[in-house]
Design an enzyme around this catalytic site. Sequence first.
Site, PDB file in Angstrom:
ATOM      1  N   GLY A   1       0.782  -1.236   0.000  1.00 41.71           N
ATOM      2  CA  GLY A   1       0.000   0.000   0.000  1.00 41.71           C
ATOM      3  C   GLY A   1       0.812   1.282   0.000  1.00 41.71           C
TER       4      GLY A   1
ATOM      5  N   ASN B   1       1.645   2.978  -2.556  1.00 42.69           N
ATOM      6  CA  ASN B   1       0.989   3.906  -3.497  1.00 42.69           C
ATOM      7  C   ASN B   1      -0.316   4.451  -2.934  1.00 42.69           C
ATOM      8  OD1 ASN B   1       2.650   4.174  -5.981  1.00 42.69           O
ATOM      9  ND2 ASN B   1       2.603   1.951  -5.816  1.00 42.69           N
TER      10      ASN B   1
ATOM     11  N   LEU C   1      -3.128  -7.115  -7.705  1.00 40.05           N
ATOM     12  CA  LEU C   1      -2.541  -8.238  -8.439  1.00 40.05           C
ATOM     13  C   LEU C   1      -3.545  -9.074  -9.228  1.00 40.05           C
ATOM     14  CD1 LEU C   1       0.177  -9.414  -5.882  1.00 40.05           C
ATOM     15  CD2 LEU C   1       0.484  -8.090  -7.980  1.00 40.05           C
TER      16      LEU C   1
ATOM     17  N   ASN D   1      -3.478   2.126 -13.956  1.00 38.94           N
ATOM     18  CA  ASN D   1      -2.612   1.194 -13.227  1.00 38.94           C
ATOM     19  C   ASN D   1      -1.214   1.791 -13.140  1.00 38.94           C
ATOM     20  OD1 ASN D   1      -1.747  -1.377 -12.100  1.00 38.94           O
ATOM     21  ND2 ASN D   1      -0.772  -1.782 -14.071  1.00 38.94           N
TER      22      ASN D   1
ATOM     23  N   HIS E   1       2.744   0.666 -12.991  1.00 44.10           N
ATOM     24  CA  HIS E   1       3.593  -0.495 -13.282  1.00 44.10           C
ATOM     25  C   HIS E   1       5.056  -0.116 -13.032  1.00 44.10           C
ATOM     26  CE1 HIS E   1       4.600  -4.304 -15.163  1.00 44.10           C
ATOM     27  NE2 HIS E   1       5.608  -3.673 -15.744  1.00 44.10           N
TER      28      HIS E   1
ATOM     29  N   ASP F   1      -1.295  -4.610 -19.132  1.00 41.92           N
ATOM     30  CA  ASP F   1      -0.233  -3.594 -19.277  1.00 41.92           C
ATOM     31  C   ASP F   1      -0.130  -3.005 -20.687  1.00 41.92           C
ATOM     32  OD1 ASP F   1       0.507  -3.865 -16.578  1.00 41.92           O
ATOM     33  OD2 ASP F   1       1.938  -5.465 -17.029  1.00 41.92           O
TER      34      ASP F   1
ATOM     35  N   GLU G   1       7.447   6.372  -8.552  1.00 42.17           N
ATOM     36  CA  GLU G   1       6.005   6.098  -8.507  1.00 42.17           C
ATOM     37  C   GLU G   1       5.271   7.150  -7.690  1.00 42.17           C
ATOM     38  OE1 GLU G   1       5.657   1.338  -9.213  1.00 42.17           O
ATOM     39  OE2 GLU G   1       5.571   2.025  -7.159  1.00 42.17           O
TER      40      GLU G   1
HETATM   41  C1  GRF Z   1       4.445  -0.992  -7.140  1.00 39.75           C
HETATM   42  O1  GRF Z   1       5.763  -1.216  -7.480  1.00 39.75           O
HETATM   43  C2  GRF Z   1       3.606  -0.871  -8.388  1.00 39.75           C
HETATM   44  O2  GRF Z   1       4.301  -0.426  -9.483  1.00 39.75           O
HETATM   45  C3  GRF Z   1       3.134  -2.263  -8.627  1.00 39.75           C
HETATM   46  O3  GRF Z   1       3.014  -2.847  -7.350  1.00 39.75           O
HETATM   47  C4  GRF Z   1       3.801  -2.154  -6.414  1.00 39.75           C
HETATM   48  C5  GRF Z   1       2.820  -1.626  -5.403  1.00 39.75           C
HETATM   49  O4  GRF Z   1       3.220  -1.676  -4.169  1.00 39.75           O
HETATM   50  N1  GRF Z   1       1.974  -2.283  -9.438  1.00 39.75           N
HETATM   51  P1  GRF Z   1       2.297  -1.059  -3.018  1.00 39.75           P
HETATM   52  O5  GRF Z   1       1.265  -2.091  -2.640  1.00 39.75           O
HETATM   53  O6  GRF Z   1       1.685   0.228  -3.487  1.00 39.75           O
HETATM   54  O7  GRF Z   1       3.259  -0.844  -1.889  1.00 39.75           O
END
Ligand code: GRF
Length: 193
Positions: A11, A13, A84, A101, A103, A144, A173
């Site tokens: 989490g 992000n 996922l 999304n 990536h 993707d 990110e």
């Molecule tokens: C990130 O590296 C993102 O690019 C990918 O999954 C990871 C997310 O991690 N899709 P988090 O759950 O936000 O820590």
Amino acid sequence: MNIAVLVSGGGTNLQNIINAIDSGELKYAKIQAVIADRDCFAIERALDKDLDIFLLERGKNLSKEIQEILSEKNIDLIVLAGFLSILSGDLCVQWKGKIINIHPALLPKFGGKGMYGARVHQAVLEAGETESGATVHFVTPGVDEGEIIVQGTFPVEEGDTVSDLQQKVMKVEQKILIDAINKISSDHSDITG
Ligand code: GRF
């Protein structure tokens, strides 16, 4: 703009979005739902913030259950933040232009089914890339493959490990996800007033 954040992992992000809303960096967005497809630390972060959390089971009804939450919560934008599970083609088509999304690589390279987490960085190192980064893109039924909204890059240095790339990608990110949501939400507020 009402957003739903879909999570499966740590989490970071989700936390970046929460922080950007709190700091005023993200002005027009409000998190109306956090949807998880498994028990994960992202849920703790959502709990800390008193957000509405939906913990769903993986499997064939997942996309349908997500759709129900999206309409109940009046969602305008879906953010896949480390989510996922692969969503149904129908959902992706129905939400065209309103589902994004993040990536951890520079798409169109190093993407597709099974390319997530450490595997992505491992592949970047094996390919001898001198640059990597992260991509925020619209989600379409092809994994993707949707249109790219923002990318950020960083150099891959001699001797870098998977964990070095993980650290570097997190920084990139943090910026590009907020930039992408800001861009979409300001377009949205122009339309809705
Ligand atoms: C990130 O590296 C993102 O690019 C990918 O999954 C990871 C997310 O991690 N899709 P988090 O759950 O936000 O820590």
